[in-house]
Motif scaffolding. Sequence first.
Motif, PDB file in Angstrom:
ATOM      1  N   GLY A  27       0.799  -1.219   0.000  1.00 19.36           N
ATOM      2  CA  GLY A  27       0.000   0.000   0.000  1.00 19.36           C
ATOM      3  C   GLY A  27       0.831   1.267   0.000  1.00 19.36           C
ATOM      4  N   VAL A  28       2.083   1.165  -0.415  1.00 20.75           N
ATOM      5  CA  VAL A  28       2.984   2.315  -0.449  1.00 20.75           C
ATOM      6  C   VAL A  28       3.048   2.847  -1.878  1.00 20.75           C
ATOM      7  CG1 VAL A  28       5.376   3.051  -0.095  1.00 20.75           C
ATOM      8  CG2 VAL A  28       4.319   1.422   1.491  1.00 20.75           C
ATOM      9  N   ALA A  29       2.982   4.173  -2.019  1.00 22.75           N
ATOM     10  CA  ALA A  29       2.993   4.802  -3.338  1.00 22.75           C
ATOM     11  C   ALA A  29       3.793   6.101  -3.302  1.00 22.75           C
ATOM     12  CB  ALA A  29       1.554   5.093  -3.781  1.00 22.75           C
ATOM     13  N   VAL A  30       4.102   6.629  -4.472  1.00 19.65           N
ATOM     14  CA  VAL A  30       4.812   7.898  -4.603  1.00 19.65           C
ATOM     15  C   VAL A  30       3.886   9.024  -4.152  1.00 19.65           C
ATOM     16  CG1 VAL A  30       5.883   9.502  -6.229  1.00 19.65           C
ATOM     17  CG2 VAL A  30       6.187   7.030  -6.531  1.00 19.65           C
ATOM     18  N   VAL A  31       4.385   9.891  -3.261  1.00 19.96           N
ATOM     19  CA  VAL A  31       3.604  11.058  -2.844  1.00 19.96           C
ATOM     20  C   VAL A  31       4.238  12.356  -3.322  1.00 19.96           C
ATOM     21  CG1 VAL A  31       2.468   9.941  -0.894  1.00 19.96           C
ATOM     22  CG2 VAL A  31       4.634  11.106  -0.524  1.00 19.96           C
ATOM     23  N   CYS A  43       5.006   6.675   0.500  1.00 21.87           N
ATOM     24  CA  CYS A  43       4.279   6.646   1.768  1.00 21.87           C
ATOM     25  C   CYS A  43       3.014   5.803   1.650  1.00 21.87           C
ATOM     26  CB  CYS A  43       3.910   8.076   2.145  1.00 21.87           C
ATOM     27  SG  CYS A  43       3.235   8.280   3.792  1.00 21.87           S
ATOM     28  N   GLY A  44       2.656   5.145   2.745  1.00 22.17           N
ATOM     29  CA  GLY A  44       1.364   4.507   2.870  1.00 22.17           C
ATOM     30  C   GLY A  44       0.412   5.527   3.471  1.00 22.17           C
ATOM     31  N   GLY A  46      -1.276   7.754   5.794  1.00 17.81           N
ATOM     32  CA  GLY A  46      -1.087   8.224   7.162  1.00 17.81           C
ATOM     33  C   GLY A  46       0.124   7.651   7.868  1.00 17.81           C
ATOM     34  N   GLU A  47       1.083   7.104   7.128  1.00 22.75           N
ATOM     35  CA  GLU A  47       2.253   6.474   7.733  1.00 22.75           C
ATOM     36  C   GLU A  47       3.498   7.311   7.492  1.00 22.75           C
ATOM     37  OE1 GLU A  47       2.358   2.585   5.993  1.00 22.75           O
ATOM     38  OE2 GLU A  47       0.531   1.960   6.990  1.00 22.75           O
ATOM     39  N   PRO A  48       4.568   7.041   8.222  1.00 25.20           N
ATOM     40  CA  PRO A  48       5.838   7.709   7.946  1.00 25.20           C
ATOM     41  C   PRO A  48       6.277   7.416   6.516  1.00 25.20           C
ATOM     42  CG  PRO A  48       5.936   6.530  10.029  1.00 25.20           C
ATOM     43  CD  PRO A  48       4.653   6.132   9.351  1.00 25.20           C
ATOM     44  N   SER A  49       7.139   8.272   5.981  1.00 24.53           N
ATOM     45  CA  SER A  49       7.540   8.097   4.590  1.00 24.53           C
ATOM     46  C   SER A  49       8.993   7.652   4.454  1.00 24.53           C
ATOM     47  CB  SER A  49       7.310   9.394   3.813  1.00 24.53           C
ATOM     48  OG  SER A  49       8.100  10.440   4.344  1.00 24.53           O
ATOM     49  N   LEU A  50       9.261   7.087   3.293  1.00 29.12           N
ATOM     50  CA  LEU A  50      10.600   6.671   2.899  1.00 29.12           C
ATOM     51  C   LEU A  50      11.018   7.575   1.749  1.00 29.12           C
ATOM     52  CD1 LEU A  50      12.934   4.558   3.010  1.00 29.12           C
ATOM     53  CD2 LEU A  50      11.703   3.358   1.202  1.00 29.12           C
ATOM     54  N   CYS A  51      12.190   8.176   1.869  1.00 28.04           N
ATOM     55  CA  CYS A  51      12.687   9.090   0.842  1.00 28.04           C
ATOM     56  C   CYS A  51      14.029   8.576   0.329  1.00 28.04           C
ATOM     57  CB  CYS A  51      12.877  10.484   1.420  1.00 28.04           C
ATOM     58  SG  CYS A  51      11.411  11.159   2.234  1.00 28.04           S
ATOM     59  N   LEU A  52      14.196   8.600  -0.995  1.00 33.09           N
ATOM     60  CA  LEU A  52      15.431   8.163  -1.635  1.00 33.09           C
ATOM     61  C   LEU A  52      15.968   9.299  -2.487  1.00 33.09           C
ATOM     62  CD1 LEU A  52      13.996   4.858  -3.144  1.00 33.09           C
ATOM     63  CD2 LEU A  52      15.105   5.105  -0.938  1.00 33.09           C
ATOM     64  N   PHE A  53      17.277   9.455  -2.532  1.00 35.40           N
ATOM     65  CA  PHE A  53      17.892  10.447  -3.402  1.00 35.40           C
ATOM     66  C   PHE A  53      19.195   9.879  -3.947  1.00 35.40           C
ATOM     67  CE2 PHE A  53      19.850  11.041   0.646  1.00 35.40           C
ATOM     68  CZ  PHE A  53      21.148  11.465   0.397  1.00 35.40           C
ATOM     69  N   GLU A  54      19.584  10.357  -5.125  1.00 30.62           N
ATOM     70  CA  GLU A  54      20.799   9.840  -5.755  1.00 30.62           C
ATOM     71  C   GLU A  54      22.035  10.528  -5.185  1.00 30.62           C
ATOM     72  OE1 GLU A  54      21.418   8.221  -9.975  1.00 30.62           O
ATOM     73  OE2 GLU A  54      21.782  10.378 -10.119  1.00 30.62           O
TER      74      GLU A  54
END
Length: 124
Positions: A27-31, A43-44, A46-54
Amino acid sequence: MFDHVKFGVSNYAASRAFYVKALAPLGVAVVSEGVPSYGIELCGEGEPSLCLFETQEKPAHLHVAFSAKRRESVDEFYRAALEAGGKDNGPPGLRTKYHANYYAAFVIDPDGHNIEAVCHRPEA
């Protein structure tokens, strides 16, 4: 416990494709998303998010565990992660050394990080 986790990846396109596909069953998608040096936020609801950068910096490997509401979602995560280029690091199953209902799967992402999906609920 946290608002977001952000970490660098060596190949933004490969990691973006891996995480978007592997985490969709959870249930996680790009926000939000910017240029690769800024990255992507996943982010799912209402959940904490995961962020990635190069980045070309070489951080230590890390372990990130994503929560799954159903054991079937753990299975789907594992299949999707392998299809997206992840490497097996432990197929779906019970890990009773943690607790009786710890159902998890582990994959290695494109940068060598140990990524897990876990369901703590008993089998339906």
